[in-house]
Write a protein that holds these residues in place. Structure first.
Motif, PDB file in Angstrom:
ATOM      1  N   ARG A 190       0.803  -1.267  -0.128  1.00 53.99           N
ATOM      2  CA  ARG A 190      -0.128  -0.151  -0.058  1.00 53.99           C
ATOM      3  C   ARG A 190       1.037   1.362  -0.061  1.00 53.99           C
ATOM      4  NH1 ARG A 190      -2.993   3.269   3.079  1.00 53.99           N
ATOM      5  NH2 ARG A 190      -2.217   2.910   5.200  1.00 53.99           N
ATOM      6  N   LYS A 248       1.418   4.142  -3.060  1.00 55.66           N
ATOM      7  CA  LYS A 248       1.202   5.487  -2.848  1.00 55.66           C
ATOM      8  C   LYS A 248       2.577   6.178  -3.172  1.00 55.66           C
ATOM      9  CE  LYS A 248       0.358   8.619   1.004  1.00 55.66           C
ATOM     10  NZ  LYS A 248      -0.080   8.550   2.427  1.00 55.66           N
ATOM     11  N   ARG A 259      -5.365   0.634  -2.461  1.00 58.32           N
ATOM     12  CA  ARG A 259      -6.050   0.995  -1.096  1.00 58.32           C
ATOM     13  C   ARG A 259      -7.363   0.633  -0.866  1.00 58.32           C
ATOM     14  NH1 ARG A 259      -4.662   6.292   1.804  1.00 58.32           N
ATOM     15  NH2 ARG A 259      -5.940   6.415   3.527  1.00 58.32           N
ATOM     16  N   CYS A 315      -7.590  -3.147  -0.232  1.00 54.33           N
ATOM     17  CA  CYS A 315      -7.133  -3.624   1.110  1.00 54.33           C
ATOM     18  C   CYS A 315      -8.526  -3.164   2.136  1.00 54.33           C
ATOM     19  CB  CYS A 315      -5.899  -2.735   1.491  1.00 54.33           C
ATOM     20  SG  CYS A 315      -4.563  -3.081   0.864  1.00 54.33           S
TER      21      CYS A 315
END
Length: 127
Positions: A14, A18, A56, A59
C-alpha cells in the motif's frame, strides 16, 4: 503465509503504490511545457494514481470477489502507466533514462499485483 505477514505485506505494498503515485506527480512536474507532454503526462498521472487508489480500495474489500476486482484494476492501470511511459520515450518527449526507475517500479507493481490476482483466483476456484 500467516495473517501477520499478509498484513505486513499489504501495508508495505500500500505504501509502495502510494509512493508510486507521488513519484509520478514529481515526474510530471519535470515534463517539458509542450502540449503533447502535458496531455500524455496527464494520462500517466491518471493511470498511476489509479494504481495507488485501487490498491488501497482492495485492502478495504468486503469480499474476495471485490478484492479480485480491485486488484484487476491495479493490474490494468499499472500496465497503462507503463504504456504512457513508453509513449513518452518513443515520441522523444523524455529520455529512457529519465523514466527508467519509474518504469521499473511500474513493472514490479504489475508483476506483484498480477501474481496476487492469480493467487486469489486459484483460492476462489479451490473453494
Amino acid at each position: 503465509m500467516e495473517d501477520n505477514s499478509k498484513t505486513a505485506f499489504a501495508e508495505m505494498f500500500r505504501q509502495r503504490t502510494k509512493k508510486f503515485v507521488v513519484d509520478n506527480i514529481k515526474f510530471f512536474r519535470t515534463l517539458p511545457p509542450t502540449e503533447e507532454a502535458k496531455i500524455i503526462g496527464r494520462q500517466l498521472l491518471r493511470s498511476s494514481s489509479s494504481v495507488g487508489a485501487n490498491y488501497r480500495a482492495a485492502c478495504r474489500a468486503r469480499s474476495q470477489a471485490e478484492f479480485h476486482a480491485k486488484l484487476s484494476i491495479v493490474v490494468e492501470e499499472a500496465d497503462e502507466a507503463l504504456f504512457w511511459m513508453e509513449v513518452l520515450i518513443d515520441a522523444g518527449v523524455v529520455t529512457e533514462s529519465s523514466l527508467s526507475i519509474l518504469a521499473d517500479e511500474a513493472s514490479q507493481i504489475l508483476k506483484i499485483a498480477s501474481a496476487s490476482r492469480k493467487t486469489v483466483s486459484k483460492n476462489n476456484d479451490a473453494q
